[in-house]
Design a protein around this motif. Structure first.
Motif, PDB file in Angstrom:
ATOM      1  N   LEU A 274       0.823  -1.212   0.000  1.00 23.75           N
ATOM      2  CA  LEU A 274       0.000   0.000   0.000  1.00 23.75           C
ATOM      3  C   LEU A 274       0.855   1.259   0.000  1.00 23.75           C
ATOM      4  O   LEU A 274       0.331   2.367  -0.014  1.00 23.75           O
ATOM      5  N   GLU A 392      -5.135  -1.556  -3.454  1.00 20.39           N
ATOM      6  CA  GLU A 392      -5.269  -0.222  -2.863  1.00 20.39           C
ATOM      7  C   GLU A 392      -6.720   0.234  -2.829  1.00 20.39           C
ATOM      8  O   GLU A 392      -7.208   0.743  -1.823  1.00 20.39           O
ATOM      9  N   CYS A 396      -8.393   0.628   0.771  1.00 17.46           N
ATOM     10  CA  CYS A 396      -8.245   2.043   1.143  1.00 17.46           C
ATOM     11  C   CYS A 396      -9.349   2.892   0.518  1.00 17.46           C
ATOM     12  O   CYS A 396     -10.103   2.427  -0.336  1.00 17.46           O
TER      13      CYS A 396
END
Length: 484
Positions: A274, A392, A396
């Protein structure tokens, strides 16, 4: 190459890590409340036809309408491409399959050319040919499999195209016939559901992640499959006995106290995946920047100066980068357009060797990739098929402070915006009352110190008093101006 599959199960999600030679190379995550849609078959209703795009929006019962392009529809390819209005009209019901999950703000991508996978085969009911995976290189084996499929299809009068998967290499006819029988029964079930369903809804759901991973990724190279859930291990054992009996002794329940992913440092690799910066063992590093339009990867020598010359240092850094980039593409599940900026090399032989190695590193990638040669600017352009969210995007969300930009305005910039806003307020309101500025501590601090002379000049210019109030909950870019 020794492979291991780690299956970590919790009530909230299931995660699978593919380990190759002790290194995490791929990660799959499926959350209970947000399962992937790829492979699911739906009865859909055409909502809107877009003639300019040769496409349509289709309601399949999800929160967002899905997208269907004419190139993903079944029609005679020997004929010129028809107008989309010849195939679709608003209100029409049709059976579709999800090719790509909903990504960001985009709805799912659909196809009417259904494909139903099993362990060794993929059935495409509306086709009329037999294909063999390109990864099966032996012509003798390809011919054996093709003639076997022809014979089984003829005996059982099975319709459609059949694609032979890589896992079928060396498999005997009885196992292939069993797979074909399973696909035939499944297709009969889907056809029955097609007739019964009258509104947009799910007809057939793809297997859960653990079974799907075993079906698609387990091979002769897979040494062990560890599962840390007794319940899922039992279900997988039933699945393996029926569809992949050859790997039964490799399926192992992991009861250890130490978390399975911690044992193989998977959690650490997830956190690293990440980050924007990826270190190379030599001292060089990669900078990976993922945007909605494309992903860019920049290779840098960093602290590495170990070569005999600058050219040698650059060449060795680029060679190491090819391995790490190939792994990061798989681990992060990066898709779409990818631009790689290798460090400039003067020697043609070095450039060619870097490209050859990069292509070799991509051979083990399960996603389809297409790579170009080095451009005039020294950039390598490539595409990687995207069917699900990147790591990602899955784990996120955009930063609420910077709105995904990756940066925020400086306190100085915000101060000057406040000055301009106060001037607008002063012109808009004739009252002689002053103003109270509510802002982030860093902004208020600058207004009272470095910008104090400017504040005094502004007060004199507008003939009003300006007061300040700190709000710790504000971001650095947030502020309010209140009439006192």
């Amino acid at each position: 190459m020794a492979e291991e599959l780690l299956i970590n199960v919790t009530p909230m999600e299931c995660r699978v890590a593919l380990i190759e030679n002790g290194t995490v190379n791929e990660l799959f995550v499926e959350r209970t409340v947000k399962r992937g849609l790829v492979g699911n078959i739906y009865k859909g209703k055409v909502v809107r036809v877009l003639p300019g795009m040769q496409a349509a929006f289709v309601d399949i019962g999800l929160s967002r309408t899905a997208f269907l392009h004419i190139n993903d529809m079944v029609w005679s390819r020997s004929q010129p491409t028809p107008n989309v209005f010849e195939l679709l009209h608003p209100g029409q019901m049709l059976t579709v399959q999800v090719m790509k999950d909903m990504l960001g703000t985009k709805g799912a991508r659909l196809s009417t050319d259904l494909s139903i996978p099993s362990r060794y085969l993929v059935l495409m009911p509306y086709g009329n040919h037999i294909g063999v995976s390109q990864r099966i290189e032996s012509e003798e084996e390809r011919d054996r499999l093709r003639s076997m499929i022809e014979r089984i299809q003829t005996e059982h009068s099975l319709p459609g195209s059949v694609i032979v998967r890589t896992a079928a290499e060396g498999v005997d006819e009885a196992a292939i016939a069993q797979d074909m029988c399973y696909l035939s029964k499944l297709w009969e079930y889907i056809q029955r559901k097609q007739k019964e369903v009258a509104t947009p809804e799910l007809i057939f759901e793809e297997l859960p992640l653990p079974q799907r991973i075993v079906r698609d990724l387990a091979s002769d190279e897979t040494a062990k499959i560890y599962v840390d859930s007794r319940e899922i291990h039992a279900k997988l054992n039933e699945f393996v006995l029926e569809f992949v009996p050859t790997i039964e002794n490799r399926l192992i329940h992991y009861p250890g106290e130490k978390p399975l992913f911690d044992l193989y440092n998977v959690e650490e690799d997830i956190q690293k995946a990440l980050q924007t910066r990826v270190a190379l063992k030599s001292g060089g590093y990669l900078m990976i920047d993922q945007t909605e339009a494309m992903t860019t990867i920049d290779v840098n020598t960093g602290s590495y100066v170990g070569g005999r010359s600058l050219e040698d240092t650059v060449f060795k850094t680029n060679m190491e980068a090819t391995q790490v980039i190939a792994r990061q593409l798989r681990l992060r599940n990066l898709g779409g357009i990818i631009i790689i900026d290798f460090i400039d090399m003067q020697e043609l032989e070095h450039r060619q060797e870097v490209m050859r190695q990069f292509e070799r590193m991509l051979e083990r990638d399960h996603a389809k990739t297409k790579i170009t040669q080095v451009s005039e600017l020294g950039l390598v352009e490539m595409t990687r098929k995207r069917t699900r969210e990147s790591l990602e995007h899955l784990l996120c969300e955009s930063c609420p402070t910077c709105q995904g930009r990756g940066y925020v305005k400086t306190a100085e910039t915000v101060c000057y915006e406040i000055f301009r806003e106060i001037l607008r307020y002063a012109r808009a309101f004739d009252s002689k009352s002053g103003f109270t500025v509510v802002a982030h501590p860093a902004v208020i601090d600058r207004l009272l110190t470095a910008e104090a002379p400017a504040v005094a000049d502004l007060e004199h210019f507008i003939s009003r008093v300006i007061k300040f109030q700190v709000e710790n909950l504000y971001t650095q870019e947030q502020y309010d101006i209140i009439l006192s």
